[in-house]
Design an enzyme around this catalytic site. Structure first.
Site, PDB file in Angstrom:
ATOM      1  N   ASP A 214      -3.164  -1.758   7.347  1.00  0.00           N
ATOM      2  CA  ASP A 214      -3.080  -0.738   6.316  1.00  0.00           C
ATOM      3  C   ASP A 214      -1.617  -0.592   5.892  1.00  0.00           C
ATOM      4  O   ASP A 214      -0.716  -0.538   6.736  1.00  0.00           O
ATOM      5  CB  ASP A 214      -3.606   0.600   6.859  1.00  0.00           C
ATOM      6  CG  ASP A 214      -3.783   1.629   5.770  1.00  0.00           C
ATOM      7  OD1 ASP A 214      -4.885   1.699   5.218  1.00  0.00           O
ATOM      8  OD2 ASP A 214      -2.812   2.354   5.470  1.00  0.00           O
ATOM      9  N   HIS A 227       1.365   3.527 -10.688  1.00  0.00           N
ATOM     10  CA  HIS A 227       0.315   2.641 -10.190  1.00  0.00           C
ATOM     11  C   HIS A 227       0.604   1.152 -10.409  1.00  0.00           C
ATOM     12  O   HIS A 227       0.188   0.327  -9.584  1.00  0.00           O
ATOM     13  CB  HIS A 227      -1.030   3.014 -10.813  1.00  0.00           C
ATOM     14  CG  HIS A 227      -1.601   4.285 -10.256  1.00  0.00           C
ATOM     15  ND1 HIS A 227      -2.254   4.343  -9.034  1.00  0.00           N
ATOM     16  CD2 HIS A 227      -1.595   5.555 -10.734  1.00  0.00           C
ATOM     17  CE1 HIS A 227      -2.633   5.584  -8.794  1.00  0.00           C
ATOM     18  NE2 HIS A 227      -2.242   6.347  -9.807  1.00  0.00           N
ATOM     19  N   GLU A 257      -5.760   0.378   0.242  1.00  0.00           N
ATOM     20  CA  GLU A 257      -4.598  -0.348   0.764  1.00  0.00           C
ATOM     21  C   GLU A 257      -4.879  -1.003   2.103  1.00  0.00           C
ATOM     22  O   GLU A 257      -3.974  -1.316   2.861  1.00  0.00           O
ATOM     23  CB  GLU A 257      -3.395   0.602   0.878  1.00  0.00           C
ATOM     24  CG  GLU A 257      -3.596   1.765   1.827  1.00  0.00           C
ATOM     25  CD  GLU A 257      -4.194   2.991   1.148  1.00  0.00           C
ATOM     26  OE1 GLU A 257      -3.928   4.114   1.645  1.00  0.00           O
ATOM     27  OE2 GLU A 257      -4.933   2.858   0.162  1.00  0.00           O
TER      28      GLU A 257
END
Length: 356
Positions: A214, A227, A257
Site C-alpha cells: 500500500d 489527482h 493505492e
C-alpha cells in the site's frame, strides 16, 4: 471517543478506512468487496454511496455482488460471455444441421448405388439399356452429391471462422476486463481468479506466497498536488514493480493505492527478499515534474506478506496478508511485516476504537 482517538481516525488513509468499514459491517475480505467499499467511500458516485448505505450491517454477499454489477461496467462479464456462448451454440447447431443433411444426402446416394447394382445384376434388361440408364443416373447423382458436399464444406469452413472470431473477441474481452486501465497491471478481478486457483491443488499451495503493498500517505499526494499527480504516483509504482520482478510474476492493482504480488515456487526467506527489493526500489525512485522541476517527494510502500501454507483458503490468505500490511503501516510505514498469529490480537484491539 477521546480526542486522541479522534485525531487517529482523521489521519487514517483511504485503505485503512476501507478495512475499518468492512470489518465494522461484517463484509467478507474478498478483493471485489474491497473495490466496492472503496468506491462507495470515495463518494465520487453518490448513487453507489447511497445504495451501499442502504445495505446496512452484515449485508449478504449476493447483495454486494448485485450492487457491484449495477455500478461497475466490468462486472457485466457474465452477459458478454453468455452472448458469446449463444453465438457459438448457434454456429454449432448450424454445423450439426449441415452434417445431418450431408449424411442424409450420402445415404440417398448409397441407396441409389445399391439400386443401380441390382439393375445391373438383373437379367431381364438388355445390356445397352442397363448401361445407358446407369451412366445417366450415376453421372447426375455423382455430380449433385459432389456439389452438395462442396457446399457443405464451404459452410463448415465459414462457421468455423465465425467461431474463431468469437473466440478472439472473448480473448480480447478477457484481456480488457482483467486489466487496470491506469497502470496496465492485472486488476482485482484477475487477482481474485489467480488467488482462488492457488488452493485448487492443496499440494501446490505450500509453494505460494502473497505480498500486499500500500502506498504510504497516498491521500496527501492527491490533496497537495492534485489527482493527476496521484495517478502518476500509481503509474510509477506499477512501473517500478514490473521492472523489479520477473515477467512471469503476477502483479495487480487490487484497488485504490493497493497492489498485490503472487509468488509461485518460493520460500519465506525469498519472499521477504523480494518484498524488500520492491520497497527499496520504490523508495529510491524520484518523483519530479520534468517541466517545472518540482519535487513531489519520495514514494514509500508498506508491505504485508503471508505464505499460502499458513492459510486454508484464498480469502484467509488475503486477510492474513492484510493484517500484516496493517501492522506495517501502524508501526511506522515504509517497512515489511510478515504475518504471524500474534498479530491478530493487536489488530483486533487497535480496531476496537472504530467500532460504533
Amino acid at each position: 471517543m477521546s480526542a486522541s482517538a479522534g485525531n487517529k481516525v482523521q489521519t487514517l488513509d483511504t485503505a485503512t478506512m476501507v478495512l475499518a468499514t468492512m470489518r465494522r459491517r461484517g463484509i467478507s475480505g474478498l478483493p471485489r468487496n474491497y473495490e466496492l467499499v472503496y468506491e462507495a467511500l470515495n463518494a465520487s458516485n453518490p448513487r453507489l454511496t447511497r445504495d451501499f448505505e442502504q445495505l446496512g450491517r452484515n449485508p449478504a454477499q449476493e447483495d454486494l455482488d448485485e450492487l457491484g454489477k449495477r455500478h461497475f461496467p466490468h462486472h457485466h462479464r457474465t452477459g458478454v460471455v453468455e452472448g458469446a456462448h449463444d453465438r457459438i451454440s448457434g454456429e454449432l447447431e448450424g454445423m450439426l444441421r449441415l452434417l445431418r443433411q450431408e449424411q442424409s444426402s450420402l445415404e440417398s446416394y448409397s441407396k441409389l448405388l445399391g439400386e443401380t447394382y441390382s439393375r445391373i445384376s438383373s437379367k431381364s434388361a438388355s445390356s445397352a439399356d442397363i448401361l445407358s440408364s446407369v451412366i445417366n443416373v450415376l453421372s447426375n447423382a455423382t455430380g449433385d452429391t459432389m456439389q452438395k458436399g462442396k457446399i457443405v464444406v464451404e459452410h463448415m469452413v465459414e462457421r468455423a471462422r465465425e467461431m474463431e472470431q468469437v473466440k478472439l473477441e472473448l480473448d480480447e474481452y478477457k484481456r480488457i476486463a482483467n486489466t487496470d486501465p491506469l497502470t496496465r497491471l492485472a486488476n482485482r478481478r484477475a487477482f481474485d481468479e489467480v488467488l482462488s486457483n492457488i488452493y485448487n491443488d492443496g499440494r501446490k499451495a505450500m509453494y505460494y506466497a502473497l505480498i500486499v503493498a500500500d502506498i504510504d500517505h497516498f491521500k496527501k499526494f492527491n490533496d497537495t498536488f492534485g489527482h493527476p499527480v496521484g495517478d502518476r504516483v500509481l503509474g510509477v509504482v506499477a512501473a517500478v514493480m514490473k521492472s523489479t520482478l520477473r515477467k512471469d510474476v503476477f502483479i495487480s492493482r487490487t484497488g485504490g493505492e493497493e497492489f498485490a504480488v503472487v509468488l509461485e515456487g518460493t520460500s519465506l526467506e525469498v519472499t521477504i527478499e523480494i518484498a524488500e527489493r520492491i520497497r527499496r526500489a520504490v523508495e529510491q525512485t524520484p518523483l519530479r515534474n520534468q517541466k517545472t522541476g518540482v519535487d513531489y517527494g519520495p514514494i514509500t510502500l508498506s508491505l504485508g506478506l503471508c505464505m499460502a501454507s499458513d492459510a486454508e483458503s484464498a480469502e484467509e490468505l488475503y486477510n492474513k496478508a492484510d493484517v500484516a500490511l496493517y501492522t506495517a503501516k501502524n508501526s511506522g510505514r515504509n517497512r515489511i511485516h510478515v504475518y504471524n498469529p500474534a498479530l491478530n490480537q493487536d489488530f483486533e484491539k487497535n480496531w476496537a476504537i472504530y467500532r460504533g
